[in-house]
Design an enzyme around this catalytic site. Structure first.
Site, mmCIF file in Angstrom:
data_model
loop_
_atom_site.group_PDB
_atom_site.id
_atom_site.type_symbol
_atom_site.label_atom_id
_atom_site.label_comp_id
_atom_site.label_asym_id
_atom_site.label_seq_id
_atom_site.Cartn_x
_atom_site.Cartn_y
_atom_site.Cartn_z
ATOM 1 N N SER A 52 4.357 -2.887 -10.754
ATOM 2 C CA SER A 52 4.326 -3.822 -11.925
ATOM 3 C C SER A 52 2.771 -3.680 -12.095
ATOM 4 O O SER A 52 2.205 -2.857 -11.791
ATOM 5 C CB SER A 52 4.596 -4.799 -10.894
ATOM 6 O OG SER A 52 2.663 -5.352 -10.773
ATOM 7 N N LYS A 53 3.129 -3.494 -13.381
ATOM 8 C CA LYS A 53 1.961 -3.585 -13.982
ATOM 9 C C LYS A 53 0.091 -3.972 -13.749
ATOM 10 O O LYS A 53 -0.568 -3.867 -13.772
ATOM 11 C CB LYS A 53 1.181 -4.532 -15.774
ATOM 12 C CG LYS A 53 2.962 -3.660 -15.981
ATOM 13 C CD LYS A 53 2.961 -4.247 -17.942
ATOM 14 C CE LYS A 53 3.829 -2.809 -18.907
ATOM 15 N NZ LYS A 53 3.892 -4.011 -20.113
ATOM 16 N N ARG A 54 0.499 -5.134 -12.554
ATOM 17 C CA ARG A 54 -0.319 -5.935 -11.550
ATOM 18 C C ARG A 54 -1.039 -5.107 -11.101
ATOM 19 O O ARG A 54 -2.103 -5.191 -10.122
ATOM 20 C CB ARG A 54 0.352 -7.392 -11.599
ATOM 21 C CG ARG A 54 -0.891 -7.918 -12.732
ATOM 22 C CD ARG A 54 0.264 -9.395 -12.596
ATOM 23 N NE ARG A 54 1.455 -9.262 -13.412
ATOM 24 C CZ ARG A 54 2.865 -10.157 -12.681
ATOM 25 N NH1 ARG A 54 2.201 -10.524 -11.136
ATOM 26 N NH2 ARG A 54 3.468 -9.210 -13.201
ATOM 27 N N ASP A 55 -0.283 -4.471 -10.025
ATOM 28 C CA ASP A 55 -0.511 -3.220 -9.227
ATOM 29 C C ASP A 55 -2.025 -3.223 -9.693
ATOM 30 O O ASP A 55 -2.618 -2.803 -8.581
ATOM 31 C CB ASP A 55 0.353 -2.550 -8.489
ATOM 32 C CG ASP A 55 1.879 -3.424 -7.989
ATOM 33 O OD1 ASP A 55 1.028 -4.120 -7.414
ATOM 34 O OD2 ASP A 55 2.594 -2.768 -7.741
ATOM 35 N N GLY A 56 -2.243 -2.074 -10.663
ATOM 36 C CA GLY A 56 -3.164 -1.472 -11.171
ATOM 37 C C GLY A 56 -4.544 -2.352 -10.788
ATOM 38 O O GLY A 56 -5.361 -1.700 -10.152
#
Ligand code: GLU
Length: 511
Positions: free
Chosen positions: A263-267
């Site tokens: 997900s985008k938040r994993d970054g």
């Protein structure tokens, strides 16, 4: 056969995720390999989700990766415009055609009415689906009289147009990756194809444009597979089934743990890039660095992304863009999710840095060194790059691991100093220091001969002498070849650093 036409069709709803770049890459590779055309189409019909700057981001990301479209906004081509918002007048007539042939209908249900239905269904443990089963109980042109429908249209009532999905049919899709996929129409809802603002939804605009732009292959993420059933129906009802594109749905990209979709938040959570370029969002949570800012070179990113879902079936892992164009094949795309292995991405980058010419690395490394306030000349930088490139994974590490070539070292491995700065070798360290002041030639080879000769002649051990030499010059015991390091620093700098370091080592060990 006419040449193939592929498209990348992102929506400008925010920064483009790295998965989007993989989709663009696969389309690009196949287009180039088959001497076809790679089209960029901006799907911006959802005005509520439109994010300013997102389209520029897409263009810049494609350019950075070297995935240049042949047709697209700002590029031109015979099938433009390539921005759906500039094509909006074009879709209504297809919605109309579908209404007239009985494959679509006007729906006048208000958002509140639908929300109520949804809530009521949920209260009974069901989900509400606007479909063949319930459409006859709702407010639409199938339940209202023709006069009533006309009255509402004339009055300017809000309406949407919905696709009339036929019940009890099986839709078969021959996907190049997933092979035969089937959907039962009873699972599908009557998708809105034209919204109350007159704009088409993704489904209608996407298939109308793929048709008008003569797209032959649709390669996109697996998350679009369920929509494909609706798309097949749209092609059929518009009489375009015989020229319908061939589909290939790419496997999901999974988190580094392998569990769940990346997900985008994993970054932000893992401190790794999941976007190609940095993005300045309205607040800190939406601001992040991309692969470019982490210090990746574009070809390494392409190579890494190519392997997220595809592999050539051989041991070879390093493929530059031209090699990827030759080797790529849709048949070798896997079905199961591809794990986003960040260490592997770093490894690819390292392999590219090692293989790059020092002169090609210069434009990448120079700004990094300059940003730290140093303006070394080009010859110095080139030698520095040659020394360091095998040791770094990411471009900023040229500074992080090699800053001491430009300035006094910023940190000292004091533990190592206490271990190696031994009174019994003190004379040896001083004698060697003097020898380096006096020695005639200061090249890598001559320094190697001189220092090794000195150690051997006195019967010292390399492990007792060389670590102190390196600590004195660089603050650490790790780094590129010590003789090359000395040669690049130069005699005066070596002398000055050893002088200062030895004093410091004395203080350290006396405390
Ligand atoms: N606009 C869709 C997206 O944002 C395109 C999906 C497709 O390729 O059909 O990904």
């Amino acid at each position: 056969m006419d040449s193939i036409r592929l498209r990348f069709a992102p929506s400008p709803t925010g920064a483009l995720h790295i998965g989007g770049i993989r989709t663009a890459l696969y389309n690009f590779l196949l287009a180039r390999q088959q001497k076809g055309t790679f089209v960029l189409r901006i799907e911006d019909t959802d005005q509520a989700r439109y994010v300013p700057g997102a389209e520029d981001y897409i263009l810049e990301a494609l350019e950075w990766c070297g995935l240049q479209p042949d047709e697209g906004p700002g590029i031109g081509g015979d099938y433009g415009p390539y921005r759906q918002s500039e094509r909006k007048d074009l879709y209504g007539k297809y919605a109309q055609q579908l209404i007239e042939s009985g494959h679509a209908y006007y729906a006048f249900d208000t958002a509140d009415e639908l929300a109520e239905k949804r809530a009521a269904a949920e209260a009974n443990g069901n989900t509400f689906k606007y479909d063949a089963k319930v459409r006859h109980q709702l407010v639409n042109s199938l339940t209202l009289s023709d006069e009533e429908v006309q009255k509402r249209l004339d009055r300017g009532d809000n309406y949407t147009v919905r696709l009339a999905v036929p019940p009890d049919e099986l839709i078969l899709i021959d996907d190049l990756v997933r092979e035969r996929v089937q959907f039962h129409t009873n699972e599908l809802d009557d998708k809105v194809i034209l919204k109350s603002d007159g704009m088409p939804t993704y489904h209608l605009a996407n298939i109308v444009d793929d048709h008008l732009m003569k797209i032959t292959h649709v390669i996109r993420g697996e998350e679009w597979l369920p929509s494909t059933a609706h798309h097949v129906l749209l092609y059929r009802f518009l009489g375009w089934e015989d020229t319908m594109p061939t589909f290939a749905h790419l496997p999901l990209i999974m988190k580094p743990t392998g569990k769940g979709k990346l997900s985008k938040r994993d970054g932000a959570k893992l401190g790794i890039p999941v976007f190609p370029l940095s993005w300045e969002g309205p607040n800190p949570e939406n601001t992040f660095k991309g692969f470019r800012e982490f210090g990746f070179v574009p070809d390494a990113v392409n190579n890494f992304l190519a392997f997220l879902g595809w592999n050539p079936g051989t041991e070879q892992e390093i493929f530059d863009k031209e090699e990827l164009i030759t080797a790529f094949s849709v048949e070798k795309i896997g079905k199961s999710g591809a794990r986003f292995d960040y260490d592997k991405a770093r490894w690819f980058n390292q392999q590219y840095l090692i293989r790059m010419l020092d002169s090609d690395l210069l434009p990448h490394v120079k700004p990094i060194i300059e940003a730290h306030g140093h303006q070394p000349d080009e010859a110095f930088l080139l030698t520095f790059i040659g020394l360091m490139k095998e040791r770094v994974h990411l471009l900023p590490e040229f500074w992080e691991q090699g800053h001491y070539f430009f300035t006094d070292y910023q940190s000292l491995d004091e533990k190592m100093v206490s271990k190696k700065w031994k009174p019994e070798f003190r004379t040896a360290f001083d004698d060697l220091h003097q020898l380096l002041r006096d020695t005639e030639s200061f090249t890598t080879e001559s320094l190697q001969t001189t220092v090794k000769g000195f150690i051997n002649d006195h019967g010292y051990k390399f492990g007792n002498i060389l670590p102190i030499l390196r600590l004195g010059l660089t603050g650490t015991t790790k780094g590129p070849d010590i003789f090359a390091t000395m040669a690049l620093l130069g005699r005066a700098e070596v002398d000055r650093r050893l002088q200062a370091s030895y004093q410091r080592f004395d203080q350290l060990t006396q405390e």
